[in-house]
Structure formats: structure tokens, C-alpha cells
Design an enzyme around this catalytic site. Structure first.
Site, PDB file in Angstrom:
ATOM      1  N   ASP A   1       0.883  -1.423  -0.199  1.00 45.77           N
ATOM      2  CA  ASP A   1       0.048   0.062   0.188  1.00 45.77           C
ATOM      3  C   ASP A   1       0.549   1.348  -0.275  1.00 45.77           C
ATOM      4  O   ASP A   1       0.104   2.482   0.325  1.00 45.77           O
ATOM      5  CB  ASP A   1      -0.937  -0.140   1.226  1.00 45.77           C
ATOM      6  N   GLY A   2       2.406   0.991   0.020  1.00 43.49           N
ATOM      7  CA  GLY A   2       2.766   2.391   0.028  1.00 43.49           C
ATOM      8  C   GLY A   2       3.611   2.573   0.786  1.00 43.49           C
ATOM      9  O   GLY A   2       4.697   3.227   0.792  1.00 43.49           O
ATOM     10  N   GLU A   3       3.434   1.950   2.356  1.00 44.30           N
ATOM     11  CA  GLU A   3       3.897   2.193   3.518  1.00 44.30           C
ATOM     12  C   GLU A   3       5.375   2.230   3.569  1.00 44.30           C
ATOM     13  O   GLU A   3       5.091   0.948   2.833  1.00 44.30           O
ATOM     14  CB  GLU A   3       3.262   1.520   4.724  1.00 44.30           C
TER      15      GLU A   3
ATOM     16  N   ARG B   1      12.851  25.089  -0.157  1.00 40.11           N
ATOM     17  CA  ARG B   1      12.697  26.071  -1.000  1.00 40.11           C
ATOM     18  C   ARG B   1      11.277  27.090  -0.159  1.00 40.11           C
ATOM     19  O   ARG B   1      10.837  27.873   0.083  1.00 40.11           O
ATOM     20  CB  ARG B   1      12.127  25.695  -2.088  1.00 40.11           C
TER      21      ARG B   1
ATOM     22  N   HIS C   1      19.045  25.588  -0.274  1.00 41.61           N
ATOM     23  CA  HIS C   1      18.864  26.967  -1.109  1.00 41.61           C
ATOM     24  C   HIS C   1      18.121  27.733  -0.247  1.00 41.61           C
ATOM     25  O   HIS C   1      18.319  28.947  -0.629  1.00 41.61           O
ATOM     26  CB  HIS C   1      16.959  26.465  -1.317  1.00 41.61           C
TER      27      HIS C   1
ATOM     28  N   LYS D   1      16.141  37.963 -14.112  1.00 40.87           N
ATOM     29  CA  LYS D   1      14.672  37.119 -13.969  1.00 40.87           C
ATOM     30  C   LYS D   1      13.532  37.125 -13.442  1.00 40.87           C
ATOM     31  O   LYS D   1      13.226  37.978 -12.680  1.00 40.87           O
ATOM     32  CB  LYS D   1      15.291  35.102 -12.836  1.00 40.87           C
TER      33      LYS D   1
ATOM     34  N   ARG E   1      10.469  35.864 -13.994  1.00 42.53           N
ATOM     35  CA  ARG E   1       9.244  34.417 -13.438  1.00 42.53           C
ATOM     36  C   ARG E   1       7.958  34.217 -13.547  1.00 42.53           C
ATOM     37  O   ARG E   1       7.198  34.810 -14.129  1.00 42.53           O
ATOM     38  CB  ARG E   1       8.916  33.737 -12.194  1.00 42.53           C
TER      39      ARG E   1
ATOM     40  N   GLY F   1      14.837  26.243 -16.236  1.00 44.76           N
ATOM     41  CA  GLY F   1      14.395  27.081 -16.800  1.00 44.76           C
ATOM     42  C   GLY F   1      15.094  28.035 -16.106  1.00 44.76           C
ATOM     43  O   GLY F   1      15.622  29.020 -17.528  1.00 44.76           O
ATOM     44  N   THR F   2      15.106  28.062 -15.134  1.00 47.61           N
ATOM     45  CA  THR F   2      16.244  29.541 -14.429  1.00 47.61           C
ATOM     46  C   THR F   2      17.623  29.711 -15.506  1.00 47.61           C
ATOM     47  O   THR F   2      17.854  30.451 -15.904  1.00 47.61           O
ATOM     48  CB  THR F   2      16.765  29.468 -14.026  1.00 47.61           C
TER      49      THR F   2
END
Length: 320
Positions: free
Chosen positions: A42-44, A101, A135, A197, A199, A230-231
Site C-alpha cells: 500500500d506504499g507504507e 524552498r 536553498h 530573472k 518568472r 528553466g532558470t
């Protein structure tokens, strides 16, 4: 005594980057201790530690790279297992710190995920965090435990030194990277320029101008991380439009590189992309990619925080 003190520390590899963990262990003259991370249907996620950690100092190498939530939960599960097994301390070596971030609210009714992750790590039982070029450096303020935010700038600067001539310039792809670019500039003895930049969306970025002279100069674009590309793509286009001398070299600590990031970087004609192994990646030929290791940097930090428990490996001093 040297053997006994070394046995006081156990180093484990999380599932995110076992190759880096083994490299760090090699630098320390240690073995990677055995543990198993399991995923149920189940992903646990769960973790099981093989050796006894009672009264011992545990180091787990586990960047929270994509898939971020899985790797974060693995870190928390492992730490809880250590706490319940009476480990003396747990140091989480998180070279790439996901959610960094999100260091402040960007609007109403939104979370500050950096703060939440800090609380989760502390509640699980982490005593010390070691990270690299996080960051948002103010992330440290979310913790009440020790946080060491290292920088890979000297490692990367040495790696690109022979690719950038004396007429080169270090370029920050946005204002947020200006301080990092200044560090590279000081290490390489080069001037610094900054791309402004604009955005337009989460993946679309354009340039609004450059502060600094790049005409006729080879550019080294530096950043702490590359996610969508992208940056960096926008910055490369901006410096080439300003008559910079190709090819452009790009250096970044964390190669997150999601979605079509590789294709974006390839189509702007980067001369070389230099990344660290903070995140497990495969070097590509387009753009030409080089991966340099931060294992010595992280091993030194671990050794310094465990000075009485991890002596210098004998091989560092030769056979005499």
C-alpha cells in the site's frame, strides 16, 4: 583504542544515495552498517536496523531527493527505529534538503513546509543535521538542534578552474544566486555578473537584463540547484545574446533535473554541466556532464563532529 572508538559510530546508507554513503564511509575508513528499508504493497515505508545501536552514535546519509516524500519518510522511519533502540545520537546527513524552498508563506492559507519538515525530523529523534548549499540558509532557524550547512563551492570551483580562462566571468542566473556567485568569483579570482530573472510560471522563465559585463567573456553560470532547467536555460540565452564567448559552463551543487530539464539544457548548447553527487544521477553526454564527489567534504564534517570517536584513517598518513 582506535578500533574501539571507531566502533562507537555506525554509518548507514539510506535508499536515496547509497553510492555517496559508501564513498563517505571509504573516506572515514569505515564500513556501511546494514539496514533494510521496506515498502509495503500500500506504499507504507518501514526500516529495520541490523546491528545493535544501543549507546552508539548513528550517522544516516539520506538526501531527500525526488521522490522527496518517500525519501523523507525513510529518514524519519530510520530515525524512529534508532530512538526506540536507545541510540546515543542520530546525525542526519542530508546533502540535498527537500522543501528548503518553502521557507516562508507566499500567500494566505499556505504552509511553511521547511518549518514542518524541521519539526518532523526533531520529533523523530534527529540530533544533528548536516546539509550542503541549502536553498534557503534561514532554514537553520527552524531547528532547535545543531545544523551544519556546508558549501560545495570550493569543490566545484576546483573542478571548473581549468575550463574558465582569466577573461572569464561568474554569472548568477538570478538575484538569489548572487551571493553564491560572489563566493565562486572570490575562489576563482573572477568578476561577477547577475542575470535578472522574470518568472512567468513554475516552469517558464525569461531574462529581464544583466548587471555586469559578459561581452567577449566566457561565462560560468553557478547555482545551488537545477530543477526544471528553466532558470539556467534563460541565463544561458541571456549571456549569449549579450555576446558572451561560447561555450557556457554551468556548475550546480544539486542536479534535481525533473521533467524535461535534460532536454532544456541540451538545446541551449551548454559546453559542460558540472554537478556534485549530492543526488544520485547518471552523467549525460547531452549536455556533456561531469559529476564531482562531495564525499570528502561530508566525511570531514562527520569526522569533526565526532572527533573523539572517528580518528583519521591510517591510510591518510602513509605506512611510515
Amino acid at each position: 583504542m582506535e578500533s574501539a572508538s571507531r566502533e562507537d559510530v555506525l554509518l548507514f546508507a539510506g535508499p536515496a544515495n547509497p553510492v555517496l554513503a559508501r564513498a563517505i564511509a571509504g573516506e572515514l575508513g569505515m564500513d556501511v552498517a546494514a539496514c533494510d528499508f521496506a515498502r509495503f504493497p500500500d506504499g507504507e515505508i518501514s526500516a529495520r536496523i541490523e546491528p545493535s545501536v544501543r549507546g552508539r552514535h548513528v550517522v544516516l546519509v539520506q538526501p531527500t531527493a525526488p521522490p522527496v516524500n518517500d525519501h523523507l519518510m525513510s529518514l524519519l522511519a530510520f530515525t524512529d527505529a534508532c530512538r526506540r533502540s536507545a541510540a546515543a545520537s542520530v546525525t542526519a546527513v542530508v546533502p540535498y534538503f527537500g522543501y528548503a524552498r518553502s521557507d516562508r508563506r507566499q500567500g494566505l492559507r499556505v504552509p511553511v513546509m521547511g518549518s514542518l519538515v524541521a519539526q518532523l525530523m526533531e520529533s523523530a529523534g534527529v540530533d544533528h543535521v548536516v546539509t550542503v548549499d541549502v536553498h534557503a540558509p534561514q532554514l537553520e532557524g527552524f531547528f532547535r538542534i545543531a545544523v551544519d550547512n556546508l558549501t560545495a563551492a570550493p569543490t566545484l570551483a576546483d573542478a571548473v578552474r581549468d575550463r574558465i580562462g582569466p577573461n572569464g566571468v561568474v554569472v548568477a542566473p538570478d538575484l538569489g544566486a548572487a551571493r553564491l556567485a560572489t563566493t565562486y568569483g572570490r575562489l576563482l579570482g573572477l568578476p561577477v555578473a547577475v542575470v535578472h530573472k522574470l518568472r512567468r510560471s513554475a516552469t517558464e522563465v525569461t531574462s529581464a537584463g544583466i548587471t555586469g559585463d559578459v561581452a567577449g567573456r566566457q561565462c560560468l553560470i553557478v547555482d545551488d540547484m537545477i530543477t526544471t532547467g528553466g532558470t539556467v536555460e534563460s541565463a544561458v540565452r541571456a549571456v549569449l545574446a549579450a555576446r558572451a564567448e561560447p561555450p557556457v559552463v554551468v556548475a550546480a551543487t544539486h542536479g534535481v533535473l525533473t521533467g524535461d530539464a535534460w532536454e532544456r539544457l541540451a538545446r541551449v548548447g551548454i559546453g559542460e554541466l558540472v554537478l556534485t553527487d549530492s543526488i544520485a544521477i547518471e552523467a549525460r553526454h547531452r549536455p556533456p556532464t561531469r559529476v564531482v564527489s562531495i564525499a570528502p567534504l561530508l566525511a570531514d564534517a562527520i569526522r569533526r563532529t565526532s572527533a573523539e570517536r572517528i580518528p583519521e584513517p591510517a591510510h591518510l598518513f602513509g605506512s611510515g
